[in-house]
Design a protein around this motif. Structure first.
Motif, PDB file in Angstrom:
ATOM      1  N   VAL A 188       0.837  -1.199   0.000  1.00 35.03           N
ATOM      2  CA  VAL A 188       0.000   0.000   0.000  1.00 35.03           C
ATOM      3  C   VAL A 188       0.876   1.254   0.000  1.00 35.03           C
ATOM      4  CG1 VAL A 188      -1.664   1.337   1.363  1.00 35.03           C
ATOM      5  CG2 VAL A 188      -1.968  -1.136   1.094  1.00 35.03           C
ATOM      6  N   ALA A 189       1.903   1.265   0.859  1.00 34.52           N
ATOM      7  CA  ALA A 189       2.791   2.424   0.927  1.00 34.52           C
ATOM      8  C   ALA A 189       3.545   2.615  -0.391  1.00 34.52           C
ATOM      9  CB  ALA A 189       3.783   2.241   2.078  1.00 34.52           C
ATOM     10  N   TYR A 190       3.976   1.508  -1.013  1.00 37.97           N
ATOM     11  CA  TYR A 190       4.678   1.604  -2.293  1.00 37.97           C
ATOM     12  C   TYR A 190       3.764   2.165  -3.378  1.00 37.97           C
ATOM     13  CZ  TYR A 190       7.222   0.225  -6.485  1.00 37.97           C
ATOM     14  OH  TYR A 190       7.861   0.238  -7.698  1.00 37.97           O
ATOM     15  N   SER A 191       2.492   1.782  -3.340  1.00 37.88           N
ATOM     16  CA  SER A 191       1.526   2.288  -4.326  1.00 37.88           C
ATOM     17  C   SER A 191       1.382   3.794  -4.202  1.00 37.88           C
ATOM     18  CB  SER A 191       0.166   1.608  -4.125  1.00 37.88           C
ATOM     19  OG  SER A 191       0.281   0.211  -4.277  1.00 37.88           O
ATOM     20  N   PHE A 241      12.487  -3.191   2.819  1.00 32.97           N
ATOM     21  CA  PHE A 241      12.049  -2.730   4.140  1.00 32.97           C
ATOM     22  C   PHE A 241      11.814  -1.218   4.166  1.00 32.97           C
ATOM     23  CE2 PHE A 241      14.631  -6.454   6.100  1.00 32.97           C
ATOM     24  CZ  PHE A 241      13.647  -7.341   5.675  1.00 32.97           C
ATOM     25  N   PHE A 242      12.358  -0.523   3.171  1.00 35.21           N
ATOM     26  CA  PHE A 242      12.197   0.929   3.103  1.00 35.21           C
ATOM     27  C   PHE A 242      10.724   1.332   3.114  1.00 35.21           C
ATOM     28  CE2 PHE A 242      11.521   4.858   0.827  1.00 35.21           C
ATOM     29  CZ  PHE A 242      12.518   5.697   1.286  1.00 35.21           C
ATOM     30  N   TYR A 243       9.869   0.523   2.486  1.00 35.00           N
ATOM     31  CA  TYR A 243       8.466   0.906   2.287  1.00 35.00           C
ATOM     32  C   TYR A 243       7.533   0.410   3.398  1.00 35.00           C
ATOM     33  CZ  TYR A 243      10.112   2.060  -2.379  1.00 35.00           C
ATOM     34  OH  TYR A 243      10.804   2.597  -3.428  1.00 35.00           O
ATOM     35  N   ILE A 244       8.079  -0.232   4.416  1.00 34.98           N
ATOM     36  CA  ILE A 244       7.214  -0.724   5.491  1.00 34.98           C
ATOM     37  C   ILE A 244       6.794   0.439   6.385  1.00 34.98           C
ATOM     38  CG2 ILE A 244       7.067  -2.231   7.512  1.00 34.98           C
ATOM     39  CD1 ILE A 244       9.111  -4.049   6.214  1.00 34.98           C
ATOM     40  N   PRO A 245       5.490   0.709   6.519  1.00 38.51           N
ATOM     41  CA  PRO A 245       5.036   1.802   7.398  1.00 38.51           C
ATOM     42  C   PRO A 245       5.283   1.465   8.863  1.00 38.51           C
ATOM     43  CG  PRO A 245       3.342   1.190   5.803  1.00 38.51           C
ATOM     44  CD  PRO A 245       4.379   0.117   5.767  1.00 38.51           C
ATOM     45  N   LYS A 246       5.717   2.442   9.615  1.00 36.37           N
ATOM     46  CA  LYS A 246       5.944   2.224  11.049  1.00 36.37           C
ATOM     47  C   LYS A 246       4.647   1.898  11.777  1.00 36.37           C
ATOM     48  CE  LYS A 246      10.239   4.706  11.910  1.00 36.37           C
ATOM     49  NZ  LYS A 246      10.937   5.661  12.813  1.00 36.37           N
ATOM     50  N   ALA A 247       3.529   2.393  11.265  1.00 38.24           N
ATOM     51  CA  ALA A 247       2.238   2.101  11.894  1.00 38.24           C
ATOM     52  C   ALA A 247       1.924   0.613  11.834  1.00 38.24           C
ATOM     53  CB  ALA A 247       1.133   2.908  11.221  1.00 38.24           C
TER      54      ALA A 247
END
Length: 592
Positions: A254-257, A395-401
């Motif tokens: 989702v974050a990458y999109s 791992f760059f695109y993994i949201p902290k939330a």
């Protein structure tokens, strides 16, 4: 030169060496030799499935726990594979998996101040301490930490860890690490919540809870069920088992999109170091832009963490190993577990690992999937190594939330206050160390643990200081201690004798029946001597009877003249014990 003595010495040396190097001794020190010769293809199939299941869980959790420890996320993975290989050789539990956990990550954060060098050094020193305890067979020391203290600490840690992730869940910044200030600042900054992070984080929590519920409530499949339904059930089982990995991957997509579309509503993990860690010495000194810290200064900076972290690591791992050993009908060797976790931390520090211990959640998953031997850990370790080797750019695109949601759902089961009801019904006094540990841990973790242990020891020692004493009254007054007598009890025994014999009118002689006492110390011997002299000065008689031979020998070995005179009187009194006179009984001692 006496050749016969030399030959005898050689024979003894060879005998000792043969015993130390025998196969049975090696099996005790290397438990892998016990199960490896019996290993079967069927065990391999089950261990591979269990290892993959745990591996898909440990990767996202490792990333999240590194954030709890205040370290870059790759250090969670650096800490996740060494224990898999070491425990396979040295571990005595088929279920336990070693790696970063929520509690140890919290402690690392508190004592290393988000400093990578301090965290790695703490792993090295913790491993040394744990290895020493294992080699010296000090595992019994863990038995003195009561279960209420452990449960209180884990419950308080669960609250602390979960609340520390609220800032990531809501996208808040500049939140302090101290718990009380953290709560205040979090509520004060609620209006600054980032809508994207909040929606994503809460959605992840809801989905994780639903997936866990599906896993817990899904029916078991039977062989006569059609293949299509069995395939569907397998897919559901895989998704619910690897739910942490599924959520992290989905959130990353989702974050990458959004990144591709040119907007980013989430706070991302960011760039992480690629590849495997380098094998190097732990940092025994540290050079920063402002100063150079020596080894002694680094140790002083860690402070109480040097004792709290290895102790809690041992406690958590051994408690988990014992729990699952009891559940699955096998036994674990506590000292061998200390060696396994100690060597893992020691070797891990050469590969940039921070301290690790046994993980309850991953151990439970390992057990539920039916793992047969510690070999399942080899597969888990390989999954982590493959992730480090090929997936770190993603791992760059993994949201902290999303990582915050994983942590909150992982630690939520650790919070359990239902034990309070059980403690109230079993022994209400145990509520004191429980509540004290729970409350003080919110201030400082180490003080909470220390307070609980000290109060538990006081509760343990109270019956020693206030032993039960039966009062038997016939023609003379008979006082009968019903347990061993140790130095804290001397004043209580003296006060009881005074109250019943010397503080009444008329004063009375006393017979002290020690027939149920098997152990005394020197303080008790001196106290009895003083009582004898005191009764003699009042013109009264203090008779001691019922002395068992070992106890009588100890009294005589004290070289006190009063006891030389006592031996004959004791024998005379023992001859008269067949008296049928009625006795009035009472009990003096701690109230129940």
């Amino acid at each position: 030169m006496d050749w016969s003595n030399i030959q005898e010495s050689r024979r003894q040396t060879l005998g000792i060496c043969s015993r130390c190097c025998s196969y049975e001794t090696l099996k005790k020190k290397l438990p892998v030799l016990g199960w490896l010769p019996r290993y079967t293809l069927q065990w391999l199939q089950v261990d591979v499935i269990a290892g993959l299941s745990v591996g898909l869980t440990v990767v996202p959790q490792a990333l999240a726990y590194a954030d709890v420890a205040g370290l870059p996320v790759q250090y969670g993975l650096y800490s996740s594979f060494v224990g898999c290989f070491v425990y396979c050789v040295l571990g005595t539990s088929k279920d336990v998996t070693l790696g970063p956990t929520a509690i140890i990550s919290l402690l690392v954060s508190l004592y290393t101040y988000e400093d990578v060098s301090l965290a790695i050094l703490l792993s090295f020193l913790s491993g040394c301490i744990q290895l020493a305890m294992g080699l010296l067979n000090f595992g019994f020391l863990l038995d003195f930490i009561s279960y209420p203290v452990i449960k209180a600490f884990t419950s308080a840690a669960a609250v602390t860890i979960a609340f520390s992730q609220v800032k990531n869940l809501l996208g808040l910044k500049d939140i302090p690490r101290e718990f009380v200030l953290q709560v205040y600042e979090t509520f004060r900054k609620l209006p600054s919540t980032r809508l994207g992070d909040a929606l994503l984080g809460l959605s992840c929590i809801v989905i994780l809870v639903l997936l866990k519920w599906m896993k817990d409530t899904s029916p078991r499949m039977h062989r006569n069920i059609p293949r299509f339904y069995r395939l569907c059930n397998l897919i559901v089982w895989f998704i619910t088992t690897a739910r942490n990995a599924v959520i992290v991957i989905a959130a990353g997509l989702v974050a990458y999109s959004f990144q591709v579309l040119g907007s980013q509503p989430f706070i991302l993990t960011g760039k992480t170091a690629e590849g495997l860690p380098h094998f190097q010495l732990p940092p025994f000194s540290e050079t920063t832009a402002n100063e150079t810290r020596t080894f002694n200064e680094m140790v002083q900076k860690i402070g109480p963490g040097l004792f709290v972290v290895p102790l809690m690591g041992l406690l958590e791992s051994v408690a988990i190993a014992r729990a699952f050993a009891s559940q699955n009908n096998y036994r674990v060797n506590t000292n061998q577990e200390l060696l396994a976790i100690g060597l893992t931390n020691f070797l891990g520090s050469f590969l940039s690992s921070y301290p690790i211990t046994g993980s309850f959640g991953r151990t439970a998953l390992n057990s539920q999937t039916g793992v047969c031997t510690p070999a399942g850990g080899l597969i888990t370790g390989l999954v982590v190594l493959l992730s480090l080797g090929y997936l770190t750019p993603l791992f760059f695109y993994i949201p902290k939330a999303a990582l915050a949601a994983v942590i909150i759902c992982a630690v939520a089961p650790m919070f359990d206050l239902r034990i309070c009801k059980t403690l109230w019904n079993v022994k209400r006094l145990d509520l004191v160390p429980f509540l004290l540990t729970f409350l003080v841990s919110f201030w400082e973790i180490q003080y909470g643990i220390l307070a609980g242990i000290l109060v538990s020891i006081v509760i343990l020692c109270y019956p020693v200081a206030r032993p039960q004493i039966k009062v038997l009254e016939s023609e003379s007054l008979v006082l009968q201690p019903t347990s061993g007598l140790y130095f804290p009890a001397m004043e209580f025994v003296r006060d009881t004798v005074h109250e019943k014999a010397l503080a009444v009118s008329p004063q009375r002689s006393v017979t002290l029946d020690l027939s149920q006492v098997t152990m005394v110390d020197y303080t008790i011997v001196v106290g009895l001597r003083d009582l004898l002299h005191e009764f003699k000065s009042q013109g009264l008689c203090l008779t001691i009877r019922g002395l068992q031979p070992p106890l009588l020998q100890k009294l005589m070995a004290a070289d006190l003249k009063a006891f030389h005179h006592l031996q004959g009187k004791t024998e005379d009194r023992l001859k008269d014990e067949d008296s049928t006179e009625p006795l009035l009984q009472g009990v003096i001692g701690p109230s129940k």
